[in-house]
Every structure is written in C-alpha cells, then in structure tokens.
Design a protein around this motif. Sequence first.
Motif, PDB file in Angstrom:
ATOM      1  N   PHE A 133       9.117  31.303 143.349  1.00  0.00           N
ATOM      2  CA  PHE A 133       9.448  30.967 142.094  1.00  0.00           C
ATOM      3  C   PHE A 133      10.959  30.979 141.774  1.00  0.00           C
ATOM      4  O   PHE A 133      11.679  30.312 141.217  1.00  0.00           O
ATOM      5  CB  PHE A 133       8.790  31.747 141.033  1.00  0.00           C
ATOM      6  CG  PHE A 133       7.289  31.240 140.928  1.00  0.00           C
ATOM      7  CD1 PHE A 133       7.018  30.196 140.053  1.00  0.00           C
ATOM      8  CD2 PHE A 133       6.403  31.923 141.539  1.00  0.00           C
ATOM      9  CE1 PHE A 133       5.700  29.740 139.751  1.00  0.00           C
ATOM     10  CE2 PHE A 133       4.896  31.342 141.344  1.00  0.00           C
ATOM     11  CZ  PHE A 133       4.866  30.446 140.362  1.00  0.00           C
ATOM     12  N   ARG A 134      11.710  31.736 142.668  1.00  0.00           N
ATOM     13  CA  ARG A 134      13.159  32.022 142.638  1.00  0.00           C
ATOM     14  C   ARG A 134      13.638  32.054 141.316  1.00  0.00           C
ATOM     15  O   ARG A 134      14.439  31.431 140.936  1.00  0.00           O
ATOM     16  CB  ARG A 134      13.833  30.668 143.630  1.00  0.00           C
ATOM     17  CG  ARG A 134      13.380  30.788 145.143  1.00  0.00           C
ATOM     18  CD  ARG A 134      14.311  29.849 145.689  1.00  0.00           C
ATOM     19  NE  ARG A 134      13.750  29.398 146.946  1.00  0.00           N
ATOM     20  CZ  ARG A 134      13.964  28.173 147.702  1.00  0.00           C
ATOM     21  NH1 ARG A 134      14.758  27.383 146.946  1.00  0.00           N
ATOM     22  NH2 ARG A 134      13.352  27.914 148.723  1.00  0.00           N
ATOM     23  N   GLY A 135      13.019  33.109 140.366  1.00  0.00           N
ATOM     24  CA  GLY A 135      13.658  33.339 139.350  1.00  0.00           C
ATOM     25  C   GLY A 135      13.102  32.064 138.336  1.00  0.00           C
ATOM     26  O   GLY A 135      13.193  32.320 136.958  1.00  0.00           O
ATOM     27  N   THR A 136      12.300  31.256 138.367  1.00  0.00           N
ATOM     28  CA  THR A 136      11.596  30.282 137.375  1.00  0.00           C
ATOM     29  C   THR A 136      10.212  30.906 137.174  1.00  0.00           C
ATOM     30  O   THR A 136       9.665  31.746 137.895  1.00  0.00           O
ATOM     31  CB  THR A 136      11.718  28.775 137.818  1.00  0.00           C
ATOM     32  OG1 THR A 136      10.822  28.691 139.043  1.00  0.00           O
ATOM     33  CG2 THR A 136      13.143  28.424 138.298  1.00  0.00           C
ATOM     34  N   ILE A 166       4.007  21.874 143.222  1.00  0.00           N
ATOM     35  CA  ILE A 166       3.368  21.594 144.616  1.00  0.00           C
ATOM     36  C   ILE A 166       2.996  20.414 144.975  1.00  0.00           C
ATOM     37  O   ILE A 166       2.134  19.721 144.188  1.00  0.00           O
ATOM     38  CB  ILE A 166       2.508  22.889 144.825  1.00  0.00           C
ATOM     39  CG1 ILE A 166       3.021  24.040 144.557  1.00  0.00           C
ATOM     40  CG2 ILE A 166       1.868  22.603 146.302  1.00  0.00           C
ATOM     41  CD1 ILE A 166       2.015  25.133 144.631  1.00  0.00           C
ATOM     42  N   ARG A 167       3.308  19.677 145.875  1.00  0.00           N
ATOM     43  CA  ARG A 167       2.791  18.276 146.260  1.00  0.00           C
ATOM     44  C   ARG A 167       1.754  18.428 147.619  1.00  0.00           C
ATOM     45  O   ARG A 167       2.141  19.395 148.579  1.00  0.00           O
ATOM     46  CB  ARG A 167       3.806  17.203 146.849  1.00  0.00           C
ATOM     47  CG  ARG A 167       3.125  16.005 147.071  1.00  0.00           C
ATOM     48  CD  ARG A 167       3.968  14.989 147.404  1.00  0.00           C
ATOM     49  NE  ARG A 167       5.322  15.388 148.133  1.00  0.00           N
ATOM     50  CZ  ARG A 167       6.538  15.158 147.734  1.00  0.00           C
ATOM     51  NH1 ARG A 167       6.809  14.067 146.791  1.00  0.00           N
ATOM     52  NH2 ARG A 167       7.641  15.661 148.292  1.00  0.00           N
ATOM     53  N   HIS A 168       0.435  18.279 147.345  1.00  0.00           N
ATOM     54  CA  HIS A 168      -0.567  18.522 148.289  1.00  0.00           C
ATOM     55  C   HIS A 168      -1.546  17.250 148.525  1.00  0.00           C
ATOM     56  O   HIS A 168      -2.270  16.843 147.669  1.00  0.00           O
ATOM     57  CB  HIS A 168      -1.343  19.694 147.989  1.00  0.00           C
ATOM     58  CG  HIS A 168      -2.555  20.059 148.736  1.00  0.00           C
ATOM     59  ND1 HIS A 168      -2.524  20.301 150.108  1.00  0.00           N
ATOM     60  CD2 HIS A 168      -3.968  19.902 148.452  1.00  0.00           C
ATOM     61  CE1 HIS A 168      -3.705  20.407 150.558  1.00  0.00           C
ATOM     62  NE2 HIS A 168      -4.571  20.031 149.850  1.00  0.00           N
ATOM     63  N   ASP A 169      -1.600  16.858 149.485  1.00  0.00           N
ATOM     64  CA  ASP A 169      -2.389  15.669 149.987  1.00  0.00           C
ATOM     65  C   ASP A 169      -2.091  14.494 149.070  1.00  0.00           C
ATOM     66  O   ASP A 169      -3.121  13.906 148.385  1.00  0.00           O
ATOM     67  CB  ASP A 169      -3.875  16.151 149.918  1.00  0.00           C
ATOM     68  CG  ASP A 169      -4.723  15.132 150.823  1.00  0.00           C
ATOM     69  OD1 ASP A 169      -4.266  14.575 151.554  1.00  0.00           O
ATOM     70  OD2 ASP A 169      -6.089  15.475 150.364  1.00  0.00           O
ATOM     71  N   LYS A 194       2.122  28.156 137.611  1.00  0.00           N
ATOM     72  CA  LYS A 194       2.920  28.528 136.467  1.00  0.00           C
ATOM     73  C   LYS A 194       2.507  30.319 136.695  1.00  0.00           C
ATOM     74  O   LYS A 194       1.450  30.621 136.676  1.00  0.00           O
ATOM     75  CB  LYS A 194       2.416  28.158 135.099  1.00  0.00           C
ATOM     76  CG  LYS A 194       2.620  26.553 134.951  1.00  0.00           C
ATOM     77  CD  LYS A 194       2.206  26.111 133.585  1.00  0.00           C
ATOM     78  CE  LYS A 194       1.939  24.617 133.628  1.00  0.00           C
ATOM     79  NZ  LYS A 194       1.645  23.948 132.288  1.00  0.00           N
ATOM     80  N   ILE A 195       3.498  30.859 136.012  1.00  0.00           N
ATOM     81  CA  ILE A 195       3.387  32.455 135.932  1.00  0.00           C
ATOM     82  C   ILE A 195       3.250  32.246 134.381  1.00  0.00           C
ATOM     83  O   ILE A 195       4.238  32.092 133.542  1.00  0.00           O
ATOM     84  CB  ILE A 195       4.723  33.091 136.497  1.00  0.00           C
ATOM     85  CG1 ILE A 195       4.686  32.959 137.765  1.00  0.00           C
ATOM     86  CG2 ILE A 195       4.240  34.586 135.932  1.00  0.00           C
ATOM     87  CD1 ILE A 195       5.952  33.791 138.244  1.00  0.00           C
ATOM     88  N   THR A 196       2.048  33.085 133.937  1.00  0.00           N
ATOM     89  CA  THR A 196       1.916  33.172 132.740  1.00  0.00           C
ATOM     90  C   THR A 196       2.780  34.547 131.821  1.00  0.00           C
ATOM     91  O   THR A 196       3.415  35.066 132.790  1.00  0.00           O
ATOM     92  CB  THR A 196       0.411  33.369 132.170  1.00  0.00           C
ATOM     93  OG1 THR A 196       0.274  34.760 132.613  1.00  0.00           O
ATOM     94  CG2 THR A 196      -0.426  32.518 132.818  1.00  0.00           C
TER      95      THR A 196
END
Length: 60
Positions: A31-34, A39-42, A49-51
């Motif tokens: 997250f580097r502070g965000t 995320i791109r997957h397949d 998200k962090i709640t």
Amino acid sequence: MMVEKPDSFKHAPLPSEPAAQQRIVDSADLFRGTNEIVIRHDGLVYRLKITRQGKLILNK
C-alpha cells in the motif's frame, strides 16, 4: 443462490512444502501509505482496500 455454511466447506489438503518457503508480503509494502491499490489478475482488475477498522476488502 445457495450459500454454504463455513463448517460444510471442503478443506483442501495441506501443501507439502514447509510454511517457511511461502512468500510473505507485508501490506505496508503493497500500500505504501495509501489505503487502496489496484491489482490486475488474469486480465481483470481488482481493488484491495484497507477499511477504517484496518481490515482488507477485495472487490472486482
């Protein structure tokens, strides 16, 4: 739509590799502070998200 209760889920066999060989990534590194990353997957895009309570939610 029918939803199974957690106690009725089929459990996957445990991996044969020791846990020490699993890759562990710290969420702070992702997250580097965000509080949200994409995320791109397949070929699909997901949002992690962090709640406010500090939990993680993954949305498609």
